[in-house]
Enzyme design. Structure first.
Site, short mmCIF file in Angstrom:
data_model
loop_
_atom_site.label_atom_id
_atom_site.label_comp_id
_atom_site.label_asym_id
_atom_site.label_seq_id
_atom_site.Cartn_x
_atom_site.Cartn_y
_atom_site.Cartn_z
CD GLN A 112 -1.85 1.50 3.01
OE1 GLN A 112 -1.13 0.95 3.84
NE2 GLN A 112 -2.82 2.30 3.36
CB SER A 115 2.85 6.99 4.37
OG SER A 115 1.82 6.48 5.16
CB SER A 147 4.48 -2.81 5.14
OG SER A 147 4.44 -1.89 6.18
CD GLU A 230 -3.55 0.46 7.05
OE1 GLU A 230 -4.00 1.56 6.64
OE2 GLU A 230 -2.35 0.19 7.07
#
Ligand SMILES: Cc1cc2nc3c(=O)[nH]c(=O)nc-3n(C[C@H](O)[C@H](O)[C@H](O)COP(=O)(O)OP(=O)(O)OC[C@H]3O[C@@H](n4cnc5c(N)ncnc54)[C@H](O)[C@@H]3O)c2cc1C
Length: 396
Positions: A112, A115, A147, A230
């Site tokens: 994902q 950020s 991640s 999430e």
């Protein structure tokens, strides 16, 4: 179709009998997908049976007790927890065919990319740009804390496609093939010594327009689906009572209790009991919020489990460290921050260090409290002075 819990359990037992609990990951999970037992609330033919999401817990329960090795969503946590519901909700039939099953089986790991260095909590203000060029978009910019990017085949990418409108209105959401030319993935090392996440640089990366999820400018709505899922995915475990993180504490308590002074024993007994009770409350709350996740769009209640489990996890690992005493300062060979990862064994001190991220990843506890305050309790909203300002005019 109305399907009962007893029928679901029977179908799951039949699946295990036919495929075998020891079957390989892709073989077992492909069969689970075909049987409609992957995500029972999904449509028939797409991993589900159009049934109530509450029944998924019964499937997990049967698979666990049959000793199926590859039943955990941890084989592809971001893909299964967030990618699947987002693709199901906003993807075309072609996206469904290409991606859903391969995410579930773990053939394609997903990440994902939301950020950015200056935009984490305020992700809607992000700066990575995509500019249209015929049937493609050209992306430039940077993501961070991504991640699993280094293992991923695909990623969920949120970028700015229109800087002239307010921040939430100028975003679009793409599926990115992580092997695309111009994608540079660099690992970031954490306090644990592992590099779970990465920074990613985009240098004129080309994405086909057909990889868009939702409409151009609709990225915030699509991203909200990802984020809500999430929070449900991170919001604690629905594993059996007394298992999971709390099991590490109770096992250590049993091991150490004989060596504690009577005062320390009394105080620690209270603490362990209280944490066990809180774990059970969080487990039951998580089961309720997961059961509401009908066809991929959970509401803000997912933030309850995320907030509670993150803070509880840290309290449990703090208690583990206190019980370990000076042994808690010992680390695996290779620590600190060694590139020789040496992480094969399960280390309590490492789990304690990892838990520090729980109140940051997937949205900080402050942001969870804002969401719950505003959207569940109806309290006055956070101050948002830039909400109606064109993104390009917001001072950086
Ligand atoms: C282990 C880990 C894995 C991650 N994986 C991913 C990933 O795969 N993909 C991805 O896109 N991101 C990922 N992240 C990033 C994560 O989502 C962000 O770190 C998080 O959203 C916080 O953003 P930030 O770090 O920029 O902190 P900031 O937003 O700068 O926040 C700094 C502090 O200010 C507080 N704060 C900010 N705004 C408010 C407000 N409005 N009200 C009250 N307090 C506020 C925050 O709570 C925090 O304490 C990961 C993070 C971690 C730790």
């Amino acid at each position: 179709m109305t399907i009962t819990e007893a029928e679901i359990r029977e179908r799951t037992r039949t699946l295990v009998a036919e495929v075998g609990a020891d079957a390989g990951q892709v073989e077992f999970r492909s069969a689970q997908w075909r049987a409609g037992l992957a995500a029972v609330q999904y449509p028939e033919g797409k991993g589900g049976l159009d049934a109530s999401p509450k029944l998924q817990t019964a499937i997990e329960d049967e698979l666990r007790s049959a000793g199926v090795k590859h039943h955990s969503m941890l084989i592809n946590p971001i893909g299964i927890g967030m990618g699947m519901p987002t693709v199901l909700t906003y993807g075309t039939n072609e996206h469904h065919e290409t991606h859903l099953k391969r995410i579930f089986t773990g053939e394609d790991i997903w990440c994902q990319m939301f950020s950015e260095p200056t935009h984490g909590s305020d992700v809607a203000g992000l700066a990575s740009r995509a500019v249209r060029d015929g049937d493609e978009w050209i992306v430039n910019g940077q993501k961070v804390w991504t991640s699993l990017a280094h293992h991923s085949a695909y990623g969920m990418l949120l970028v700015r496609t229109d800087p002239e409108v307010p921040k939430h209105k100028g975003l679009s959401y793409f599926i990115l093939d992580m092997k695309s030319r111009g994608v540079d993935i660099r690992p970031l090392y954490q306090i644990t010594g592992d590099a779970e996440f990465n920074e990613i640089f985009f240098d004129d990366v080309r994405i086909p327009h057909s990889n868009l999820l939702g409409d151009v400018g609709d990225g915030w709505r699509v991203a909200t689906t990802t984020l809500m899922n999430e929070r449900v995915a991170l919001g604690g475990s629905t594993a059996p009572k007394g298992s999971g993180t709390i099991a590490s504490l109770t096992a250590l308590w049993e091991q150490k209790v004989g060596s504690l002074s009577s005062g320390a024993r009394e105080a620690m007994r209270d603490r362990v009991s209280q944490l066990w009770i809180e774990s059970e409350i969080v487990r039951l709350t998580t089961m309720r919020s997961r059961a509401n996740a009908a066809s991929g769009n959970p509401g803000p209640e997912g933030s309850v489990g995320k907030l509670a489990s993150a803070e509880l996890n840290q309290k449990i690992w703090n208690a583990v460290m206190d019980l370990l005493g000076s042994d808690g300062m010992l680390h695996e060979p290779g620590y600190p921050l060694s590139r020789n990862r040496g992480t094969s064994g399960y280390s309590l001190s490492k789990a304690f260090l990892r838990s520090q991220a729980n109140t940051i990843e997937g949205g900080t506890s402050d942001i969870m409290r804002n969401i719950l305050g505003e959207r569940v309790l109806g309290l006055p909203g956070d101050v948002r002075v830039d909400k109606e300002v064109a993104w390009k005019d917001i001072p950086s």
